[in-house]
Design a protein around this motif. Structure first.
Motif, PDB file in Angstrom:
ATOM      1  N   ILE A  67       8.026   9.381  -6.694  1.00 22.66           N
ATOM      2  CA  ILE A  67       8.331   8.388  -7.473  1.00 22.66           C
ATOM      3  C   ILE A  67       7.122   7.198  -7.273  1.00 22.66           C
ATOM      4  CG2 ILE A  67       9.878   6.254  -7.834  1.00 22.66           C
ATOM      5  CD1 ILE A  67      11.314   8.995  -8.611  1.00 22.66           C
ATOM      6  N   LYS A  68       6.587   6.941  -8.667  1.00 31.04           N
ATOM      7  CA  LYS A  68       5.851   5.755  -8.682  1.00 31.04           C
ATOM      8  C   LYS A  68       6.360   4.733  -9.568  1.00 31.04           C
ATOM      9  CE  LYS A  68       0.696   5.226  -9.757  1.00 31.04           C
ATOM     10  NZ  LYS A  68      -0.332   5.975 -10.175  1.00 31.04           N
ATOM     11  N   GLN A  69       6.103   3.395  -8.941  1.00 26.13           N
ATOM     12  CA  GLN A  69       6.652   2.417  -9.910  1.00 26.13           C
ATOM     13  C   GLN A  69       5.619   1.347 -10.077  1.00 26.13           C
ATOM     14  OE1 GLN A  69       9.986  -0.077  -8.122  1.00 26.13           O
ATOM     15  NE2 GLN A  69      10.710  -0.298 -10.573  1.00 26.13           N
ATOM     16  N   ALA A  70       5.414   0.913 -11.237  1.00 26.69           N
ATOM     17  CA  ALA A  70       4.319  -0.299 -11.524  1.00 26.69           C
ATOM     18  C   ALA A  70       4.970  -1.670 -11.214  1.00 26.69           C
ATOM     19  CB  ALA A  70       3.606  -0.129 -12.915  1.00 26.69           C
ATOM     20  N   LEU A  71       4.070  -2.441 -10.475  1.00 28.49           N
ATOM     21  CA  LEU A  71       4.663  -3.866 -10.213  1.00 28.49           C
ATOM     22  C   LEU A  71       4.347  -4.693 -11.119  1.00 28.49           C
ATOM     23  CD1 LEU A  71       4.096  -3.888  -6.482  1.00 28.49           C
ATOM     24  CD2 LEU A  71       6.261  -3.680  -7.762  1.00 28.49           C
ATOM     25  N   PRO A  72       4.682  -5.895 -11.430  1.00 25.72           N
ATOM     26  CA  PRO A  72       4.116  -6.869 -12.833  1.00 25.72           C
ATOM     27  C   PRO A  72       2.964  -7.729 -12.262  1.00 25.72           C
ATOM     28  CG  PRO A  72       6.034  -7.842 -11.746  1.00 25.72           C
ATOM     29  CD  PRO A  72       5.947  -6.450 -10.983  1.00 25.72           C
ATOM     30  N   TYR A  73       2.140  -6.973 -11.250  1.00 31.05           N
ATOM     31  CA  TYR A  73       1.086  -7.851 -10.827  1.00 31.05           C
ATOM     32  C   TYR A  73       0.051  -6.657 -10.052  1.00 31.05           C
ATOM     33  CZ  TYR A  73       3.904  -7.886  -6.535  1.00 31.05           C
ATOM     34  OH  TYR A  73       4.813  -7.387  -5.429  1.00 31.05           O
ATOM     35  N   ILE A  74      -1.047  -7.177  -9.619  1.00 29.96           N
ATOM     36  CA  ILE A  74      -1.936  -6.266  -8.935  1.00 29.96           C
ATOM     37  C   ILE A  74      -1.588  -6.312  -7.238  1.00 29.96           C
ATOM     38  CG2 ILE A  74      -4.349  -5.662  -8.123  1.00 29.96           C
ATOM     39  CD1 ILE A  74      -5.259  -6.950 -10.688  1.00 29.96           C
ATOM     40  N   ARG A  75      -1.216  -5.155  -6.965  1.00 33.32           N
ATOM     41  CA  ARG A  75      -0.727  -4.955  -5.300  1.00 33.32           C
ATOM     42  C   ARG A  75      -1.786  -5.630  -4.532  1.00 33.32           C
ATOM     43  NH1 ARG A  75       1.984   0.237  -2.520  1.00 33.32           N
ATOM     44  NH2 ARG A  75       2.663  -0.988  -0.410  1.00 33.32           N
ATOM     45  N   LEU A  76      -2.811  -5.268  -4.683  1.00 29.82           N
ATOM     46  CA  LEU A  76      -4.105  -5.499  -3.693  1.00 29.82           C
ATOM     47  C   LEU A  76      -4.254  -7.183  -3.327  1.00 29.82           C
ATOM     48  CD1 LEU A  76      -6.571  -4.575  -2.130  1.00 29.82           C
ATOM     49  CD2 LEU A  76      -8.016  -4.895  -4.541  1.00 29.82           C
ATOM     50  N   VAL A  77      -4.088  -7.748  -4.808  1.00 26.56           N
ATOM     51  CA  VAL A  77      -4.085  -9.166  -4.421  1.00 26.56           C
ATOM     52  C   VAL A  77      -2.812  -9.917  -4.309  1.00 26.56           C
ATOM     53  CG1 VAL A  77      -5.109 -11.194  -5.966  1.00 26.56           C
ATOM     54  CG2 VAL A  77      -6.122  -8.912  -6.088  1.00 26.56           C
TER      55      VAL A  77
END
Length: 446
Positions: A67-77
């Protein structure tokens, strides 16, 4: 209506953790079925070591999936750098499109939930590992060049005007134009930030401080990168993966799977090819930092160079009718190489080179030679740009970052950086991949 739909999608989104993921799977038949309906004792592990998303491996005693879920921001930052969740839609559709063209090397998508920005897909099981980790460990993959040539030849040729009508091509371009936020991120971190003082830039300081400053002050380099940036933005040549580095590939000695095409868009073919080749060159320069008394990595460095050479030769396959390779290492031509696909479909729907115009084998051969030469130089330029950004930009690579001795790491990075700058500036002077290999080797010392 579009605004209302966007609002509904936003209202339907919630980030999942391990507990809420179990509930989601139980409520989603397509996912539950992949686990054999055995949902009472699931094993879930979050493995998202990338820069953008959450990734969960889900195992039952009767099946598996990711399962892959995109977040509303860049996870690295973090949430200080917002990012559209629509990238999940483009990734899911790109996986489906590329799998239709190259099923041997692209995993299957089982489920996509646009409101949740969530993809359910095949778990690429062990012993598959991320290629970059294998390169750090010094593992050889004898079929890597052949498999990646197959993937790149098919996904690039069959989505270009060499195969498609102008109408169909422009429909594809229009579909993926909305992935503009991901493309703009690439414009920033690959073609802009490394050449200016930028908030998130970093390097192995203090050892590379002067090297990073030299990049920012190099007028010739800036002129060349501007040309590549314009091409990246303006040239909708084929449907690209958009982020084809060695952490977007999972491998065993006899299997290669390409993942994570969330940056997918229509752009210059050389960007995908260059990303792959450039990251192999980074791996090459990192090897001295991983060498020890038990293994000096010299033989492995030769294998990386051979893989770079074979990858381009398998892909381009222009005007070669015999076996190819470096020294004693020879290998048969791969039958689905780019030019062979072109020859096979030259009388089809493609509108770039119409048969009534290119109506002799000699004329077509000259057109192909010019096309492939341009593609070669584009690939060298983009590959070099990708190398530079991994050394003085925001996102670095494990190849170098796993070298604990900062001085030794910087030495490896400096050689890679100087090599990349030279290739980028002089890319049109190279006539063969063999010349590039010799050039890379010339930087293999301080």
């Amino acid at each position: 209506m579009a605004a209302a739909a966007a609002e509904q999608q936003q209202q339907g989104f919630r980030p999942l953790d391990e507990a809420s993921l179990v509930a989601y799977i139980k409520a989603t038949p397509a996912l539950a079925a992949r686990l054999g309906g055995r949902l009472d004792a699931l094993t879930i592990k979050e493995v998202g070591d990338g820069n953008l998303n959450f990734v969960y491996i889900v195992l039952s005693d009767a099946g598996s999936l990711v399962i892959k879920q995109a977040l509303p921001y860049i996870r690295l930052v973090g949430d200080s750098w917002p990012m559209s969740r629509e990238r999940a839609y483009f990734e899911a559709s790109a996986l489906q499109k590329h799998r239709a063209l190259c099923p041997d090397h692209v995993p299957e998508v089982y489920h996509f939930d646009r409101a949740m920005s969530l993809i359910g897909m095949r778990y690429i099981e062990p012993p598959h590992i991320i290629l970059r980790k294998g390169l750090v460990a010094g593992v050889e993959y004898p079929l890597l060049a052949e498999h990646m040539a197959d993937y790149m030849a098919k996904t690039l040729f069959f989505t270009s005007l060499l195969y498609n009508s102008t109408t169909d091509h422009k429909k594809g371009v229009a579909q993926y134009c909305d992935n503009v936020e991901m493309s703009r991120l690439t414009e920033q971190v690959v073609f802009s930030d490394p050449y200016r003082v930028a908030k998130y830039n970093r390097c192995t300081s203090p050892f590379l401080d002067n090297d990073a400053a030299a990049v920012r002050e190099d007028a010739e380099l800036k002129l060349e990168i501007a040309e590549l940036k314009s091409m990246f933005i303006e040239r909708a040549q084929a449907f690209l993966h958009g982020d084809l580095h060695t952490s977007s590939i999972m491998v065993t000695p006899d299997s290669t799977q390409v993942i994570d095409p969330e940056f997918a868009f229509y752009g210059p073919m050389g960007y995908d090819i260059g990303a792959f080749l450039g990251n192999l060159i980074l791996a090459y320069f990192s090897q001295d930092g991983h060498a020890d008394q038990a293994n000096d990595r010299k033989a492995y460095k030769k294998w990386i160079l051979k893989t770079i050479e074979d990858s381009w030769n398998f892909l381009s396959n222009y005007g070669i009718n015999t076996k190819m390779g470096m020294g004693k290492h020879t290998c048969p031509l791969y039958t689905t190489a780019f030019v062979e696909l072109w020859n096979k479909h030259k009388d089809g729907n493609g509108e770039a080179y119409l048969p009534p115009i290119y109506n002799s084998s000699e004329l077509l051969r000259l057109a192909q030679k010019k096309y492939m030469t341009s593609l070669f130089h584009d690939s060298l330029g983009f590959g070099s740009a990708k190398m530079i950004r991994r050394i003085v930009g925001i996102a670095h690579v494990e190849d170098f970052e796993s070298i604990e001795d900062a001085s030794k790491r910087a030495s490896c990075e400096r050689r890679a950086l100087n090599c990349a700058k030279a290739i980028l500036k002089g890319r049109r002077q190279f006539e063969s991949i063999g010349q590039v290999i010799v050039h890379v080797q010339s930087f293999d010392r301080d």
